[in-house]
Enzyme design. Sequence first.
Site, mmCIF file in Angstrom:
data_model
loop_
_atom_site.group_PDB
_atom_site.id
_atom_site.type_symbol
_atom_site.label_atom_id
_atom_site.label_comp_id
_atom_site.label_asym_id
_atom_site.label_seq_id
_atom_site.Cartn_x
_atom_site.Cartn_y
_atom_site.Cartn_z
ATOM 1 N N ASN A 1 -12.991 -5.108 3.551
ATOM 2 C CA ASN A 1 -14.073 -4.139 3.724
ATOM 3 C C ASN A 1 -15.107 -4.411 2.645
ATOM 4 O O ASN A 1 -14.765 -4.525 1.468
ATOM 5 C CB ASN A 1 -13.535 -2.713 3.590
ATOM 6 N N HIS B 1 -6.611 -6.585 3.026
ATOM 7 C CA HIS B 1 -5.482 -5.860 3.595
ATOM 8 C C HIS B 1 -4.740 -6.808 4.537
ATOM 9 O O HIS B 1 -5.349 -7.381 5.443
ATOM 10 C CB HIS B 1 -5.962 -4.664 4.420
ATOM 11 N N VAL C 1 -13.040 0.996 -3.078
ATOM 12 C CA VAL C 1 -12.687 0.510 -4.418
ATOM 13 C C VAL C 1 -13.543 -0.719 -4.703
ATOM 14 O O VAL C 1 -13.442 -1.714 -3.972
ATOM 15 C CB VAL C 1 -11.183 0.168 -4.516
ATOM 16 N N ASP D 1 0.845 -1.191 0.000
ATOM 17 C CA ASP D 1 0.000 0.000 0.000
ATOM 18 C C ASP D 1 0.884 1.246 0.000
ATOM 19 O O ASP D 1 1.883 1.293 0.725
ATOM 20 C CB ASP D 1 -0.897 -0.017 1.240
ATOM 21 N N ILE D 2 0.520 2.246 -0.789
ATOM 22 C CA ILE D 2 1.342 3.473 -0.850
ATOM 23 C C ILE D 2 1.106 4.396 0.335
ATOM 24 O O ILE D 2 1.889 5.304 0.573
ATOM 25 C CB ILE D 2 1.137 4.243 -2.179
ATOM 26 N N HIS E 1 -10.682 -7.049 -2.333
ATOM 27 C CA HIS E 1 -9.281 -7.039 -1.903
ATOM 28 C C HIS E 1 -9.210 -7.230 -0.400
ATOM 29 O O HIS E 1 -10.164 -6.979 0.326
ATOM 30 C CB HIS E 1 -8.581 -5.732 -2.312
#
Length: 120
Positions: free
Chosen positions: A87, A102, A96, A30-31, A100
Site C-alpha cells: 500500500n 503483506h 504506517v 500480523d497480529i 512493507h
Amino acid sequence: MSETIFTKIIQGDIPSRKAFENERIYAFHDIQPAAPVHVLIVPKKPIPSLNDIADEDLAVIGEIHRVAVQLAEELGIAESGYRVINNCGRDGGQTVPHLHFHLLGGGKLGALTGASDSHA
C-alpha cells in the site's frame, strides 16, 4: 523519518512473531490477520513508501520478493496461491510510513483482501 511501529518491532521494543530475519529484512506475522496466513515483510532501512525507493534500495526490494516466495513455500501456501500487497500513500491504504509488503494466503482470497494497513 520518525520512528514507526515497524522500527520498534525490528528493534525488538515491541514483541512480534518472527517469520524471517536477516541483515536487511524483517518479516513477522500480523497480529490482526486478514487471511489465514498474513505476514508483513519490512526492510530494516526505514524507507517511508514505495515512492521513496532510491537506486541503492533496489537490491533489497528484489530480496523482499525472494523472501516472500521463500515464506510462501515454508508456510505452505506456494502451491495453492498467495498475494503480495504494498500500500502506497494515504489513498492507497498505507497507514504506517515504513515500506512493507503483506504476504497473504491460506485460503481463497477475495477482491482486495488485506489491502488495508489497519491490520499492521
